[in-house]
Design an enzyme around this catalytic site. Structure first.
Site, PDB file in Angstrom:
ATOM      1  N   SER A 239      -1.245  -7.530  -5.806  1.00 54.45           N
ATOM      2  CA  SER A 239      -0.266  -7.721  -4.835  1.00 54.45           C
ATOM      3  C   SER A 239       0.038  -9.202  -4.358  1.00 54.45           C
ATOM      4  O   SER A 239       0.609  -9.919  -5.266  1.00 54.45           O
ATOM      5  CB  SER A 239      -1.045  -7.074  -3.474  1.00 54.45           C
ATOM      6  N   ASP A 331       5.276   2.817  -6.347  1.00 56.43           N
ATOM      7  CA  ASP A 331       4.937   1.813  -5.558  1.00 56.43           C
ATOM      8  C   ASP A 331       5.819   1.825  -3.993  1.00 56.43           C
ATOM      9  O   ASP A 331       7.010   1.625  -4.240  1.00 56.43           O
ATOM     10  CB  ASP A 331       4.939   0.575  -6.361  1.00 56.43           C
ATOM     11  N   HIS A 366       0.653   1.552  -5.152  1.00 55.62           N
ATOM     12  CA  HIS A 366       0.465  -0.103  -5.154  1.00 55.62           C
ATOM     13  C   HIS A 366      -1.098  -0.395  -5.400  1.00 55.62           C
ATOM     14  O   HIS A 366      -1.128  -1.307  -6.130  1.00 55.62           O
ATOM     15  CB  HIS A 366       0.791  -0.634  -3.752  1.00 55.62           C
TER      16      HIS A 366
END
Length: 430
Positions: A239, A331, A366
Protein backbone atom coordinates in the site's frame (compact mmCIF):
# COMPACT_ATOMS: atom_id res chain seq x y z
CA UNK A 1 -22.97 -39.31 20.23
CA UNK A 2 -22.32 -42.49 22.19
CA UNK A 3 -18.78 -43.86 21.92
CA UNK A 4 -16.97 -46.90 23.26
CA UNK A 5 -13.56 -45.22 22.96
CA UNK A 6 -12.60 -41.54 23.27
CA UNK A 7 -12.47 -39.38 20.15
CA UNK A 8 -8.91 -38.46 19.17
CA UNK A 9 -8.20 -35.06 17.57
CA UNK A 10 -4.71 -34.37 16.23
CA UNK A 11 -2.94 -31.37 14.65
CA UNK A 12 0.38 -32.06 12.97
CA UNK A 13 2.58 -30.14 13.41
CA UNK A 14 1.08 -28.61 16.52
CA UNK A 15 3.76 -25.91 16.45
CA UNK A 16 4.68 -24.29 13.12
CA UNK A 17 5.27 -21.05 11.25
CA UNK A 18 2.11 -19.29 10.13
CA UNK A 19 2.84 -20.01 6.46
CA UNK A 20 3.22 -23.77 7.04
CA UNK A 21 0.35 -26.15 6.46
CA UNK A 22 -0.86 -28.53 9.12
CA UNK A 23 -2.91 -31.72 9.08
CA UNK A 24 -6.01 -31.91 11.24
CA UNK A 25 -7.55 -35.34 11.73
CA UNK A 26 -10.20 -36.95 13.93
CA UNK A 27 -10.26 -40.66 14.82
CA UNK A 28 -12.50 -43.05 16.74
CA UNK A 29 -15.81 -41.65 15.51
CA UNK A 30 -18.72 -43.92 14.61
CA UNK A 31 -18.84 -44.40 10.81
CA UNK A 32 -21.01 -41.86 9.00
CA UNK A 33 -21.19 -39.46 11.94
CA UNK A 34 -21.85 -35.76 11.29
CA UNK A 35 -19.32 -33.62 13.16
CA UNK A 36 -18.16 -30.00 13.20
CA UNK A 37 -14.52 -28.96 13.36
CA UNK A 38 -14.18 -25.58 15.07
CA UNK A 39 -11.25 -23.20 15.58
CA UNK A 40 -11.14 -20.36 18.09
CA UNK A 41 -8.50 -17.66 18.61
CA UNK A 42 -8.42 -14.93 21.23
CA UNK A 43 -6.57 -11.94 19.81
CA UNK A 44 -4.25 -9.60 21.65
CA UNK A 45 -7.12 -7.08 21.52
CA UNK A 46 -9.26 -9.57 23.49
CA UNK A 47 -11.51 -10.26 20.51
CA UNK A 48 -12.53 -13.79 19.54
CA UNK A 49 -12.19 -15.17 16.03
CA UNK A 50 -13.61 -18.48 14.84
CA UNK A 51 -14.06 -20.76 11.85
CA UNK A 52 -15.84 -24.08 11.43
CA UNK A 53 -16.55 -26.78 8.89
CA UNK A 54 -19.13 -29.58 8.70
CA UNK A 55 -17.89 -33.13 8.02
CA UNK A 56 -19.12 -36.72 7.98
CA UNK A 57 -16.77 -39.45 9.19
CA UNK A 58 -15.79 -42.21 6.77
CA UNK A 59 -16.35 -45.95 7.16
CA UNK A 60 -13.31 -46.14 9.44
CA UNK A 61 -14.64 -43.40 11.74
CA UNK A 62 -12.11 -40.77 10.70
CA UNK A 63 -12.15 -37.23 9.32
CA UNK A 64 -9.16 -35.59 7.63
CA UNK A 65 -9.32 -31.91 6.65
CA UNK A 66 -6.74 -32.47 3.94
CA UNK A 67 -8.73 -35.30 2.33
CA UNK A 68 -12.42 -34.83 3.20
CA UNK A 69 -15.00 -32.30 2.11
CA UNK A 70 -16.60 -29.70 4.34
CA UNK A 71 -20.30 -29.58 3.54
CA UNK A 72 -20.94 -26.24 5.25
CA UNK A 73 -19.66 -23.70 7.75
CA UNK A 74 -17.30 -20.78 7.13
CA UNK A 75 -15.75 -22.74 4.24
CA UNK A 76 -16.71 -25.67 2.02
CA UNK A 77 -14.84 -28.26 0.01
CA UNK A 78 -11.50 -29.91 0.59
CA UNK A 79 -9.59 -27.24 2.56
CA UNK A 80 -6.75 -28.37 4.80
CA UNK A 81 -6.27 -24.82 6.17
CA UNK A 82 -9.89 -23.68 6.15
CA UNK A 83 -9.99 -23.45 9.95
CA UNK A 84 -7.47 -20.60 9.70
CA UNK A 85 -8.10 -18.60 6.54
CA UNK A 86 -11.89 -18.51 6.96
CA UNK A 87 -11.74 -17.15 10.51
CA UNK A 88 -14.08 -14.28 11.29
CA UNK A 89 -15.07 -12.39 14.45
CA UNK A 90 -17.57 -14.32 16.56
CA UNK A 91 -21.17 -13.06 16.39
CA UNK A 92 -21.70 -9.91 18.45
CA UNK A 93 -18.12 -8.64 18.04
CA UNK A 94 -17.18 -5.02 17.45
CA UNK A 95 -17.52 -3.72 13.90
CA UNK A 96 -14.56 -3.44 11.56
CA UNK A 97 -12.09 -5.73 13.33
CA UNK A 98 -8.75 -6.74 11.83
CA UNK A 99 -6.60 -9.54 13.23
CA UNK A 100 -2.92 -8.56 13.49
CA UNK A 101 -0.08 -9.95 15.63
CA UNK A 102 1.67 -7.35 17.75
CA UNK A 103 3.99 -9.44 19.90
CA UNK A 104 5.84 -11.74 17.51
CA UNK A 105 7.76 -13.28 20.41
CA UNK A 106 4.64 -15.23 21.34
CA UNK A 107 2.58 -17.54 19.11
CA UNK A 108 -0.95 -17.23 17.85
CA UNK A 109 -2.79 -19.86 19.87
CA UNK A 110 -5.64 -21.57 18.07
CA UNK A 111 -7.94 -23.93 19.94
CA UNK A 112 -9.27 -26.61 17.60
CA UNK A 113 -12.19 -28.77 18.69
CA UNK A 114 -14.58 -31.34 17.29
CA UNK A 115 -18.29 -31.33 18.11
CA UNK A 116 -21.09 -33.81 17.54
CA UNK A 117 -23.47 -32.83 14.74
CA UNK A 118 -23.39 -29.98 12.27
CA UNK A 119 -23.21 -26.95 14.56
CA UNK A 120 -23.67 -23.34 13.40
CA UNK A 121 -23.43 -21.34 16.62
CA UNK A 122 -23.15 -21.50 20.38
CA UNK A 123 -19.83 -23.34 20.43
CA UNK A 124 -18.95 -21.83 23.81
CA UNK A 125 -21.90 -23.55 25.46
CA UNK A 126 -21.11 -26.98 24.00
CA UNK A 127 -18.78 -29.62 25.40
CA UNK A 128 -16.52 -30.83 22.56
CA UNK A 129 -15.80 -34.48 21.87
CA UNK A 130 -12.10 -33.52 21.85
CA UNK A 131 -9.93 -30.43 21.56
CA UNK A 132 -6.28 -29.49 21.11
CA UNK A 133 -4.13 -26.38 20.86
CA UNK A 134 -2.10 -25.30 17.82
CA UNK A 135 0.74 -22.76 17.96
CA UNK A 136 1.27 -20.55 14.91
CA UNK A 137 4.50 -18.54 14.90
CA UNK A 138 5.82 -15.63 12.85
CA UNK A 139 9.19 -15.86 14.59
CA UNK A 140 11.10 -19.03 13.77
CA UNK A 141 13.56 -20.73 16.15
CA UNK A 142 16.80 -18.81 16.53
CA UNK A 143 15.63 -15.60 14.83
CA UNK A 144 16.93 -12.55 16.72
CA UNK A 145 14.90 -9.39 17.28
CA UNK A 146 16.96 -6.19 17.48
CA UNK A 147 15.42 -2.78 18.12
CA UNK A 148 16.76 -0.04 15.83
CA UNK A 149 16.97 3.52 17.12
CA UNK A 150 19.80 5.19 15.24
CA UNK A 151 20.24 8.17 12.92
CA UNK A 152 16.61 9.06 13.57
CA UNK A 153 15.36 5.72 12.20
CA UNK A 154 12.84 3.64 14.19
CA UNK A 155 12.24 -0.02 13.56
CA UNK A 156 13.06 -3.62 14.41
CA UNK A 157 15.65 -5.73 12.62
CA UNK A 158 15.06 -9.49 12.54
CA UNK A 159 18.20 -11.54 11.94
CA UNK A 160 18.01 -15.23 10.88
CA UNK A 161 19.81 -17.90 12.92
CA UNK A 162 23.35 -18.80 11.93
CA UNK A 163 26.59 -16.90 11.31
CA UNK A 164 25.47 -14.94 8.22
CA UNK A 165 25.86 -12.69 6.41
CA UNK A 166 22.35 -12.75 4.97
CA UNK A 167 20.45 -11.00 2.19
CA UNK A 168 18.58 -8.01 3.59
CA UNK A 169 15.14 -6.43 3.23
CA UNK A 170 13.59 -3.14 4.27
CA UNK A 171 9.93 -3.94 4.96
CA UNK A 172 7.18 -1.29 5.04
CA UNK A 173 3.47 -1.46 5.76
CA UNK A 174 0.86 1.10 4.78
CA UNK A 175 -1.07 4.12 5.98
CA UNK A 176 -2.27 2.65 9.28
CA UNK A 177 0.99 3.69 10.89
CA UNK A 178 2.89 2.23 13.81
CA UNK A 179 5.53 -0.48 13.95
CA UNK A 180 4.25 -3.69 12.31
CA UNK A 181 6.69 -6.54 12.81
CA UNK A 182 5.03 -9.81 11.88
CA UNK A 183 5.86 -9.96 8.15
CA UNK A 184 9.50 -9.04 8.83
CA UNK A 185 9.72 -11.75 11.49
CA UNK A 186 8.38 -14.28 9.01
CA UNK A 187 10.80 -13.11 6.30
CA UNK A 188 13.68 -13.55 8.74
CA UNK A 189 12.39 -17.04 9.44
CA UNK A 190 13.00 -17.66 5.71
CA UNK A 191 16.59 -16.41 5.78
CA UNK A 192 16.41 -12.63 5.26
CA UNK A 193 17.67 -9.96 7.64
CA UNK A 194 14.46 -7.91 7.57
CA UNK A 195 13.93 -4.44 8.97
CA UNK A 196 10.35 -3.68 10.00
CA UNK A 197 10.42 0.08 9.45
CA UNK A 198 8.25 2.50 11.38
CA UNK A 199 7.90 5.67 9.38
CA UNK A 200 5.10 7.35 11.27
CA UNK A 201 3.27 6.75 14.50
CA UNK A 202 -0.21 5.30 14.51
CA UNK A 203 -1.63 8.39 16.24
CA UNK A 204 0.46 11.05 14.53
CA UNK A 205 0.10 13.24 11.48
CA UNK A 206 3.88 13.43 11.19
CA UNK A 207 3.90 11.03 8.24
CA UNK A 208 3.22 13.95 5.94
CA UNK A 209 6.57 15.41 6.93
CA UNK A 210 8.65 12.26 6.56
CA UNK A 211 11.26 13.04 3.95
CA UNK A 212 12.58 10.35 1.66
CA UNK A 213 16.10 10.58 3.00
CA UNK A 214 14.65 8.88 6.11
CA UNK A 215 14.04 5.76 4.02
CA UNK A 216 17.46 6.01 2.38
CA UNK A 217 19.05 6.16 5.83
CA UNK A 218 17.03 3.13 6.94
CA UNK A 219 18.05 1.19 3.82
CA UNK A 220 21.70 1.95 4.51
CA UNK A 221 21.36 0.81 8.12
CA UNK A 222 20.31 -2.59 6.75
CA UNK A 223 22.98 -2.77 4.03
CA UNK A 224 25.76 -1.69 6.40
CA UNK A 225 24.87 -4.19 9.12
CA UNK A 226 27.73 -6.69 9.65
CA UNK A 227 25.38 -9.65 9.17
CA UNK A 228 23.94 -8.38 5.88
CA UNK A 229 25.39 -8.84 2.39
CA UNK A 230 25.68 -5.16 1.40
CA UNK A 231 24.84 -5.49 -2.30
CA UNK A 232 21.90 -7.88 -1.74
CA UNK A 233 19.31 -5.74 -0.04
CA UNK A 234 15.78 -5.40 -1.39
CA UNK A 235 12.68 -3.41 -0.47
CA UNK A 236 9.22 -4.82 0.32
CA UNK A 237 6.22 -2.52 0.60
CA UNK A 238 2.44 -2.81 0.84
CA UNK A 239 0.00 0.00 0.00
CA UNK A 240 1.63 3.28 1.07
CA UNK A 241 4.81 1.31 1.67
CA UNK A 242 4.69 0.24 -1.98
CA UNK A 243 4.53 3.88 -3.07
CA UNK A 244 7.66 4.57 -1.03
CA UNK A 245 9.30 1.47 -2.51
CA UNK A 246 8.62 2.62 -6.06
CA UNK A 247 9.81 6.13 -5.24
CA UNK A 248 13.12 4.87 -3.88
CA UNK A 249 13.65 2.49 -6.81
CA UNK A 250 12.97 5.17 -9.41
CA UNK A 251 14.12 8.43 -7.86
CA UNK A 252 16.85 7.78 -5.30
CA UNK A 253 20.43 8.47 -6.32
CA UNK A 254 21.68 7.36 -2.89
CA UNK A 255 20.60 3.72 -2.68
CA UNK A 256 20.41 0.86 -5.16
CA UNK A 257 17.99 -1.87 -4.11
CA UNK A 258 18.73 -5.30 -5.51
CA UNK A 259 15.02 -5.93 -6.12
CA UNK A 260 11.61 -4.63 -5.02
CA UNK A 261 8.29 -6.25 -4.06
CA UNK A 262 5.23 -3.96 -4.27
CA UNK A 263 1.91 -5.29 -2.98
CA UNK A 264 -1.25 -3.26 -3.69
CA UNK A 265 0.66 -0.11 -4.57
CA UNK A 266 0.19 2.82 -6.90
CA UNK A 267 2.64 5.21 -8.56
CA UNK A 268 0.47 8.34 -8.47
CA UNK A 269 2.73 10.68 -6.58
CA UNK A 270 4.42 13.90 -7.64
CA UNK A 271 8.16 13.64 -7.30
CA UNK A 272 8.74 15.49 -4.05
CA UNK A 273 10.99 15.26 -0.98
CA UNK A 274 8.28 14.15 1.45
CA UNK A 275 4.86 12.51 1.63
CA UNK A 276 3.18 15.87 2.20
CA UNK A 277 2.14 16.33 -1.43
CA UNK A 278 0.62 12.86 -1.56
CA UNK A 279 -1.63 13.61 1.41
CA UNK A 280 -2.58 16.96 -0.08
CA UNK A 281 -3.59 15.07 -3.24
CA UNK A 282 -5.80 12.74 -1.20
CA UNK A 283 -7.47 15.64 0.58
CA UNK A 284 -8.14 17.47 -2.69
CA UNK A 285 -9.68 14.31 -4.19
CA UNK A 286 -11.80 13.45 -1.13
CA UNK A 287 -14.96 14.39 -3.03
CA UNK A 288 -14.41 11.29 -5.20
CA UNK A 289 -14.80 8.93 -2.24
CA UNK A 290 -17.85 6.68 -2.58
CA UNK A 291 -19.75 4.69 0.04
CA UNK A 292 -21.56 1.39 -0.33
CA UNK A 293 -24.96 0.49 1.13
CA UNK A 294 -23.26 -0.30 4.47
CA UNK A 295 -21.66 3.18 4.56
CA UNK A 296 -18.18 1.73 3.98
CA UNK A 297 -15.82 4.07 2.16
CA UNK A 298 -14.45 3.16 -1.28
CA UNK A 299 -11.29 5.09 -2.09
CA UNK A 300 -10.18 3.75 -5.46
CA UNK A 301 -12.00 6.50 -7.32
CA UNK A 302 -9.90 9.17 -5.62
CA UNK A 303 -7.01 8.38 -7.96
CA UNK A 304 -9.07 7.91 -11.14
CA UNK A 305 -8.80 8.63 -13.95
CA UNK A 306 -5.04 8.16 -14.02
CA UNK A 307 -3.39 11.48 -14.85
CA UNK A 308 -1.75 11.81 -18.24
CA UNK A 309 0.62 14.41 -16.78
CA UNK A 310 3.81 12.44 -16.04
CA UNK A 311 4.76 14.95 -13.35
CA UNK A 312 1.83 13.66 -11.27
CA UNK A 313 3.22 10.15 -11.05
CA UNK A 314 6.50 8.39 -10.49
CA UNK A 315 8.51 7.58 -13.60
CA UNK A 316 8.97 3.84 -13.21
CA UNK A 317 10.89 3.80 -16.48
CA UNK A 318 13.86 4.92 -14.38
CA UNK A 319 13.93 1.72 -12.32
CA UNK A 320 17.06 -0.39 -12.72
CA UNK A 321 16.26 -3.45 -10.61
CA UNK A 322 13.76 -6.34 -10.83
CA UNK A 323 10.29 -5.42 -9.56
CA UNK A 324 7.41 -7.70 -8.57
CA UNK A 325 3.92 -6.15 -8.53
CA UNK A 326 1.22 -8.10 -6.67
CA UNK A 327 -2.36 -6.84 -6.99
CA UNK A 328 -5.98 -7.89 -6.53
CA UNK A 329 -8.56 -7.37 -9.27
CA UNK A 330 -11.17 -6.46 -6.64
CA UNK A 331 -9.06 -3.85 -4.84
CA UNK A 332 -11.58 -1.24 -3.69
CA UNK A 333 -9.02 0.95 -1.93
CA UNK A 334 -6.69 1.98 -4.75
CA UNK A 335 -6.70 1.52 -8.56
CA UNK A 336 -3.73 -0.81 -8.32
CA UNK A 337 -4.39 -2.82 -11.47
CA UNK A 338 -4.77 0.30 -13.64
CA UNK A 339 -1.56 1.65 -12.15
CA UNK A 340 0.26 -1.63 -12.79
CA UNK A 341 -0.71 -1.44 -16.44
CA UNK A 342 0.59 2.12 -16.61
CA UNK A 343 3.83 1.06 -14.93
CA UNK A 344 4.23 -1.74 -17.47
CA UNK A 345 3.76 0.81 -20.28
CA UNK A 346 6.42 3.08 -18.77
CA UNK A 347 8.94 0.28 -18.33
CA UNK A 348 8.22 -1.10 -21.80
CA UNK A 349 8.83 2.32 -23.34
CA UNK A 350 12.10 2.59 -21.41
CA UNK A 351 13.28 -0.84 -22.61
CA UNK A 352 13.05 -2.28 -19.11
CA UNK A 353 10.08 -4.60 -19.39
CA UNK A 354 12.37 -7.55 -18.61
CA UNK A 355 12.72 -6.19 -15.06
CA UNK A 356 8.96 -6.29 -14.37
CA UNK A 357 6.92 -9.23 -13.06
CA UNK A 358 3.17 -8.80 -12.51
CA UNK A 359 0.73 -11.11 -10.75
CA UNK A 360 -2.96 -10.24 -10.43
CA UNK A 361 -5.70 -12.23 -8.74
CA UNK A 362 -9.49 -12.27 -9.31
CA UNK A 363 -11.73 -11.86 -6.28
CA UNK A 364 -8.83 -10.40 -4.33
CA UNK A 365 -8.80 -7.14 -2.40
CA UNK A 366 -6.23 -4.67 -1.13
CA UNK A 367 -4.95 -6.32 2.05
CA UNK A 368 -2.88 -9.21 0.67
CA UNK A 369 -1.29 -10.74 3.78
CA UNK A 370 0.90 -13.80 4.44
CA UNK A 371 -0.94 -17.09 3.80
CA UNK A 372 -3.76 -18.45 5.95
CA UNK A 373 -4.41 -14.99 7.43
CA UNK A 374 -8.14 -14.22 7.63
CA UNK A 375 -9.60 -12.12 4.83
CA UNK A 376 -10.62 -8.58 5.79
CA UNK A 377 -13.10 -7.15 3.28
CA UNK A 378 -13.75 -4.03 5.36
CA UNK A 379 -12.16 -2.78 8.59
CA UNK A 380 -12.01 0.28 10.82
CA UNK A 381 -9.25 2.64 9.72
CA UNK A 382 -7.89 5.91 11.08
CA UNK A 383 -7.25 8.20 8.14
CA UNK A 384 -3.81 9.65 8.66
CA UNK A 385 -4.54 12.69 6.48
CA UNK A 386 -7.61 13.73 8.50
CA UNK A 387 -7.31 11.69 11.77
CA UNK A 388 -10.94 10.60 11.31
CA UNK A 389 -12.08 6.99 11.71
CA UNK A 390 -14.09 5.19 9.06
CA UNK A 391 -14.86 1.69 7.83
CA UNK A 392 -12.86 1.21 4.63
CA UNK A 393 -13.85 -1.30 1.99
CA UNK A 394 -10.70 -3.18 0.95
CA UNK A 395 -12.42 -5.66 -1.36
CA UNK A 396 -12.02 -9.34 -2.10
CA UNK A 397 -14.02 -12.51 -1.46
CA UNK A 398 -12.83 -14.89 1.24
CA UNK A 399 -11.95 -18.02 -0.75
CA UNK A 400 -10.26 -16.43 -3.82
CA UNK A 401 -8.55 -13.82 -1.63
CA UNK A 402 -7.17 -16.54 0.63
CA UNK A 403 -5.97 -18.56 -2.36
CA UNK A 404 -4.23 -15.44 -3.65
CA UNK A 405 -2.49 -14.90 -0.33
CA UNK A 406 -1.04 -18.40 -0.44
CA UNK A 407 0.00 -18.26 -4.08
CA UNK A 408 1.43 -14.73 -3.94
CA UNK A 409 3.50 -15.51 -0.84
CA UNK A 410 5.09 -18.47 -2.60
CA UNK A 411 5.80 -16.27 -5.63
CA UNK A 412 7.27 -13.54 -3.42
CA UNK A 413 9.59 -16.00 -1.67
CA UNK A 414 10.67 -17.43 -5.05
CA UNK A 415 11.30 -13.90 -6.40
CA UNK A 416 13.40 -12.96 -3.36
CA UNK A 417 15.28 -16.26 -3.55
CA UNK A 418 16.11 -15.60 -7.20
CA UNK A 419 17.26 -12.03 -6.82
CA UNK A 420 18.72 -11.85 -3.32
CA UNK A 421 20.35 -15.26 -2.96
CA UNK A 422 21.37 -15.84 -6.58
CA UNK A 423 24.69 -14.45 -7.84
CA UNK A 424 22.93 -13.54 -11.09
CA UNK A 425 20.78 -10.42 -11.08
CA UNK A 426 19.25 -8.80 -14.15
CA UNK A 427 19.84 -5.08 -14.38
CA UNK A 428 18.67 -2.54 -16.86
CA UNK A 429 20.76 -2.00 -19.93
CA UNK A 430 22.61 1.21 -19.19
Amino acid sequence: MSQAVPTVLSVDPARALVDETFRVAVQNLPPGSPVTLHSLHRSEDEDFWEAFGHYVSDSGGTVSLAEDLSFGGTYTGKEAMGLLWSMRPVPGSREGLRLRKRNVCSPQLVNISVHSGHVEEGFGERVPLASTLAERWYLGPGVRRVEIREKGVRGTLFIPPGPGPFPGLMDMWGGGGGLIEYRSALLASHGYAALALEYFGADELESANVEFNYFETAFNIVSEHPQVIPDRVGIFGLSLGAIVTQYLASESSVIKPRCCVCVSGIHLYPRDESLRTFYQMMISNAHKVQVDKHNREIWRGMMLPLPEDRSQKLDLGKINCPVLLVNGLDDQNWPTVECAEDVAHMMRAAGKEHLLTRVEYPGTGHLIEPPYSPHFRATMFKKIHTQEKAILLWGGQTKPHSDAQEDSWNRILAFLQQHLFSSQNPRAKM
